[in-house]
Design a protein around this motif. Structure first.
Motif, short mmCIF file in Angstrom:
data_model
loop_
_atom_site.label_atom_id
_atom_site.label_comp_id
_atom_site.label_asym_id
_atom_site.label_seq_id
_atom_site.Cartn_x
_atom_site.Cartn_y
_atom_site.Cartn_z
N TRP A 148 -14.66 17.60 44.56
CA TRP A 148 -13.68 17.62 45.63
C TRP A 148 -13.84 18.84 46.53
N SER A 149 -13.56 18.63 47.81
CA SER A 149 -13.46 19.74 48.75
C SER A 149 -12.04 20.31 48.65
N ASP A 150 -11.93 21.61 48.50
CA ASP A 150 -10.62 22.24 48.27
C ASP A 150 -10.26 23.22 49.39
N ASP A 151 -10.69 22.89 50.62
CA ASP A 151 -10.44 23.81 51.73
C ASP A 151 -9.45 23.25 52.75
N ALA A 152 -8.55 22.38 52.29
CA ALA A 152 -7.51 21.87 53.18
C ALA A 152 -6.63 23.02 53.67
N LEU A 153 -6.10 22.88 54.88
CA LEU A 153 -5.28 23.93 55.48
C LEU A 153 -3.85 23.46 55.78
N ALA A 154 -3.57 22.20 55.50
CA ALA A 154 -2.23 21.68 55.74
C ALA A 154 -2.02 20.43 54.91
N ILE A 155 -0.78 20.15 54.63
CA ILE A 155 -0.40 18.86 54.04
C ILE A 155 0.57 18.20 55.01
N LEU A 156 0.27 16.97 55.37
CA LEU A 156 1.15 16.19 56.23
C LEU A 156 2.03 15.30 55.37
N LEU A 157 3.30 15.29 55.67
CA LEU A 157 4.23 14.35 55.05
C LEU A 157 4.43 13.21 56.05
N LEU A 158 3.86 12.06 55.72
CA LEU A 158 3.86 10.93 56.65
C LEU A 158 5.11 10.08 56.49
N PRO A 159 5.49 9.30 57.51
CA PRO A 159 6.74 8.54 57.47
C PRO A 159 6.62 7.23 56.68
N SER A 160 6.07 7.33 55.47
CA SER A 160 5.99 6.20 54.55
C SER A 160 5.85 6.76 53.15
N PRO A 161 6.46 6.14 52.15
CA PRO A 161 6.33 6.61 50.78
C PRO A 161 5.11 6.04 50.07
N HIS A 162 4.30 5.26 50.78
CA HIS A 162 3.18 4.54 50.15
C HIS A 162 1.85 5.21 50.49
N PRO A 163 1.03 5.54 49.49
CA PRO A 163 -0.15 6.38 49.73
C PRO A 163 -1.17 5.80 50.71
N TRP A 164 -1.47 4.53 50.60
CA TRP A 164 -2.55 3.98 51.43
C TRP A 164 -2.09 3.60 52.83
N ASP A 165 -0.77 3.66 53.08
CA ASP A 165 -0.28 3.49 54.45
C ASP A 165 -0.81 4.61 55.33
N ALA A 166 -1.24 5.70 54.73
CA ALA A 166 -1.77 6.83 55.50
C ALA A 166 -2.89 6.41 56.44
N LEU A 167 -3.66 5.38 56.07
CA LEU A 167 -4.79 4.96 56.90
C LEU A 167 -4.34 4.26 58.18
N ALA A 168 -3.07 3.93 58.27
CA ALA A 168 -2.54 3.39 59.53
C ALA A 168 -2.17 4.50 60.50
N TYR A 169 -2.02 5.70 59.97
CA TYR A 169 -1.65 6.85 60.81
C TYR A 169 -2.85 7.75 61.10
N LEU A 170 -3.68 7.96 60.08
CA LEU A 170 -4.86 8.83 60.18
C LEU A 170 -6.09 7.94 60.02
N HIS A 171 -6.93 7.89 61.04
CA HIS A 171 -8.03 6.95 61.01
C HIS A 171 -9.13 7.38 60.04
N ALA A 185 -5.27 -2.47 52.59
CA ALA A 185 -5.03 -3.51 51.57
C ALA A 185 -5.86 -3.27 50.33
N LEU A 186 -7.12 -2.88 50.50
CA LEU A 186 -7.96 -2.60 49.34
C LEU A 186 -7.44 -1.37 48.59
N GLY A 187 -7.01 -0.35 49.32
CA GLY A 187 -6.42 0.82 48.67
C GLY A 187 -5.20 0.44 47.84
N ARG A 188 -4.37 -0.43 48.38
CA ARG A 188 -3.19 -0.89 47.62
C ARG A 188 -3.60 -1.63 46.35
#
Length: 261
Positions: A148-171, A185-188
């Motif tokens: 894993w790459s461990d150099d993230a600089l932020a965590i975004l809290l997206l407006p959905s409680p479902h993990p793979w919905d993130a791909l609708a917000y972040l391409h 759908a495959l992530g789900r």
């Protein structure tokens, strides 16, 4: 669902993240926004877990990101990164509604087995020698390709409680040109089968953790094939075969999925 950094600050009071910088980021083509909190290289997993533990209270899925330091302040980095740009969503086969809610609605109608069959056919036609990729590797225990790459600089809290919905917000780069709805759908499906949760999203690279492992080599081989179709560069390094990846999946709770230009 919390909707402000004031509410987030209250939830984090007394924690290791309580004094971090925070920001509210508008999400294009929607009245929604994301809440962002600063983290430092080396603390991705601990910071993400702290926010994951608050999911019931926030109703926002946490996803780590890596903005390019391009401004004078951390907040400027976030806004200049333009995380929610819809440009790449316009490359999808169906662009009738490329808003996050439109992509999520489309994801509910995806036939995952049919999508995997289609991907398999396309990849096999593009690379007739792909079957060689299944062969046993001389180094069956290689795991460095999943580091894993461990150099993230932020965590975004997206407006959905479902993990793979993130791909609708972040391409996710690998979703072009077929459309993000298929990959959501495959992530789900992975979430249902393995408890797979998205932890970090770096555009071409996704990092996920799982709570259940495949129980047989046959099942792991099928999952390895799905990873190869979802993110073809995951297994691109020398000495990494489907068999090698399947062996990795039998014993590890972290996935790294990679698809680069």
């Amino acid at each position: 669902m919390i909707d402000s950094i004031k509410e987030l600050s209250a939830l984090l009071r007394g924690s290791a993240l309580s004094e971090r910088q925070m920001a509210e980021l508008p999400i294009l083509q929607t009245p929604e926004k994301a809440l962002a909190i600063q983290i430092y290289p080396g603390e991705l997993q601990a910071a993400w877990q702290a926010l994951r533990n608050l999911l019931d209270a926030t109703q926002r899925w946490p996803v780590a990101v890596r903005p390019t330091p391009s401004g004078n302040t951390w907040a400027e980095w976030l806004f200049e990164e333009d995380f929610f740009n819809r440009f790449f969503y316009e490359e999808a086969e169906s662009t009738a509604d490329i808003s996050p809610q439109g992509v999520l609605a489309a994801s509910m109608g995806v036939d995952v087995p049919a999508f995997l069959t289609r991907l398999g056919r396309e990849f096999d036609e593009a690379d007739p020698e792909a079957a060689d990729h299944v062969a046993d590797s001389e180094d069956d225990d290689r795991i460095d390709y999943q580091q894993w790459s461990d150099d993230a600089l932020a965590i975004l809290l997206l407006p959905s409680p479902h993990p793979w919905d993130a791909l609708a917000y972040l391409h996710y780069f690998g979703a072009s040109p077929r459309g993000s709805e298929h990959y959501i759908a495959l992530g789900r499906a992975w979430q249902q089968r393995y408890g797979a949760e998205l932890v970090a999203h770096y555009g071409t690279l996704l990092q996920s953790r799982v709570s259940r492992l495949p129980t047989t080599l046959e099942e792991a081989m099928q999952l390895a094939r799905e990873h190869d179709l979802f993110a073809p560069d995951t297994l691109a390094r020398p000495g990494v075969s489907l068999y090698n990846h399947a062996r990795y999946l039998l014993g590890h709770e972290q996935w790294l999925l990679h698809c680069r230009p």
